[in-house]
Write a protein that holds these residues in place. Structure first.
Motif, short mmCIF file in Angstrom:
data_model
loop_
_atom_site.label_atom_id
_atom_site.label_comp_id
_atom_site.label_asym_id
_atom_site.label_seq_id
_atom_site.Cartn_x
_atom_site.Cartn_y
_atom_site.Cartn_z
N TYR B 10 57.48 36.48 51.39
CA TYR B 10 57.86 35.14 51.52
C TYR B 10 58.95 34.76 50.47
N LEU B 11 59.98 34.17 50.45
CA LEU B 11 61.04 33.94 49.38
C LEU B 11 61.51 32.43 49.84
N VAL B 12 61.34 31.44 49.08
CA VAL B 12 61.87 30.21 49.33
C VAL B 12 62.88 30.05 47.97
N THR B 13 64.03 29.74 48.02
CA THR B 13 64.95 29.54 47.11
C THR B 13 66.19 28.48 47.53
N GLN B 14 66.91 28.19 46.63
CA GLN B 14 67.68 27.07 46.63
C GLN B 14 69.32 27.77 47.04
N MET B 15 69.96 26.96 47.54
CA MET B 15 71.37 27.47 48.03
C MET B 15 72.14 27.66 46.86
N GLY B 16 72.79 28.66 46.99
CA GLY B 16 73.63 29.30 45.80
C GLY B 16 73.16 30.12 44.96
N ASN B 17 71.78 30.51 45.16
CA ASN B 17 70.87 31.33 44.31
C ASN B 17 71.39 32.72 44.73
N ASP B 18 71.25 33.76 43.85
CA ASP B 18 71.16 35.18 44.39
C ASP B 18 69.82 35.75 44.26
N LYS B 19 69.46 36.56 45.43
CA LYS B 19 68.26 36.87 45.59
C LYS B 19 68.18 38.62 46.29
N SER B 20 67.08 39.19 45.94
CA SER B 20 67.11 40.51 46.22
C SER B 20 65.64 40.62 47.12
N LEU B 76 68.15 44.94 49.70
CA LEU B 76 69.09 43.97 50.23
C LEU B 76 69.29 42.87 49.12
N HIS B 77 70.73 42.84 48.78
CA HIS B 77 70.95 41.90 47.67
C HIS B 77 71.78 40.67 48.41
N ILE B 78 71.63 39.36 48.11
CA ILE B 78 72.32 38.48 48.88
C ILE B 78 72.71 37.31 47.71
N ASN B 79 73.85 37.18 47.89
CA ASN B 79 74.51 36.35 46.75
C ASN B 79 74.78 34.85 47.38
N SER B 80 74.93 34.05 46.42
CA SER B 80 75.44 32.60 46.89
C SER B 80 74.73 32.16 48.18
N LEU B 81 73.43 32.10 47.96
CA LEU B 81 72.70 31.89 49.45
C LEU B 81 73.11 30.85 50.16
N GLU B 82 73.09 30.58 51.44
CA GLU B 82 73.31 29.63 52.27
C GLU B 82 72.38 29.34 53.26
N LEU B 83 72.30 27.97 53.62
CA LEU B 83 71.18 27.47 54.63
C LEU B 83 71.19 28.45 55.80
N GLY B 84 72.21 28.79 56.46
CA GLY B 84 72.14 29.91 57.35
C GLY B 84 71.56 31.18 57.39
N ASP B 85 71.43 31.35 56.02
CA ASP B 85 70.74 32.75 55.67
C ASP B 85 69.19 32.75 55.86
N SER B 86 68.71 31.62 56.23
CA SER B 86 67.31 31.59 56.31
C SER B 86 67.20 32.23 57.65
#
Lengths: 113, 113
Positions: B10-20, B76-86
């Motif tokens: 599980y991964l909960v994060t805010q918009m704009g963050n970068d996660k892997s 998998l690296h994701i930059n600048s996370l958006e709501l639609g990436d959920s």
């Protein structure tokens, strides 16, 4: 890859055989029929695949019509744990640039007690 | 031993963050994949890697980037996370061959808030 058509949902009584149909009328001669299932909140799980002949393994049987335009996945004695979404996928096996699986909407099988 | 393992679950994060999201397979397979399953439950291929080479890159935003340090890993690296990436992201692996089938991880549920 050929497109497949499956009913959106089916019910089956526990202990009875579950027969899940799949239409793939545009299948080509070198395309295989694969079946996967996805139990709620889990990753997809391989079940079986075949080319022309009927196949059987410890999980299920796959019946492919002679013209290869449709197939049926048979779970011989369905249990509650078989409740899942079942995906029928047609693809070239180990084709160079198209190894990925293209999932459709599948059939939600609900096994009833 | 788990064949294909993903972390975190599980991964909960805010918009704009970068996660892997990390993925490892211990099956000796030479191809690994990332799939995305959205809220409507459709499973779509994102990437696949074969022998450290990207062989499929579907129309995903370039904010998503797969990185494979070795044959057993595809992160998998994701930059600048958006709501639609959920969505739920699944890693998978397979081995070329006549009996090829894909093994999937248990998924990572990403929630962007």
């Amino acid at each position: 890859d050929a497109k497949t058509t499956q009913p959106p949902s089916m019910d089956c009584a526990e202990g009875r055989a579950a027969n899940l149909p799949c239409n793939h009328s545009t299948i080509s001669g070198n395309e295989y029929v694969y079946w996967y299932r996805q139990i709620h909140s889990q990753g997809p799980q391989y079940i079986i695949h075949g080319l022309k002949n009927n196949e059987t393994n410890e999980m299920a049987s796959l019946i492919i019509t002679e013209d290869r335009k449709s197939s049926t996945l048979i779970l011989p004695h369905a249990t509650l744990r078989d409740t899942a979404v079942y995906y029928c996928i047609v693809r070239l096996s180990h084709s160079g640039s198209a190894r990925q699986l293209t999932f459709g909407s599948g059939t939600q099988l609900t096994v009833l007690p | 031993d788990t064949a294909v393992s993903q972390t975190p679950k599980y991964l909960v994060t805010q918009m704009g963050n970068d996660k892997s999201i990390k993925c490892e397979q211990n099956l000796g397979h030479d191809t690994m994949y990332w799939y995305k399953q959205d809220s409507k439950k459709f499973l779509k291929i994102m990437f696949s890697y074969n022998n450290k080479e990207l062989i499929i890159n579907e129309t995903v935003p370039n904010r998503f980037s797969p990185k494979s340090p070795d044959k057993a890993h595809l992160n998998l690296h994701i930059n600048s996370l958006e709501l639609g990436d959920s969505a739920v992201y699944f890693c998978a692996s397979s081995q070329d061959g006549v009996r090829e089938r894909a093994f999937f991880g248990q998924g990572t549920r990403l929630t962007v808030v």
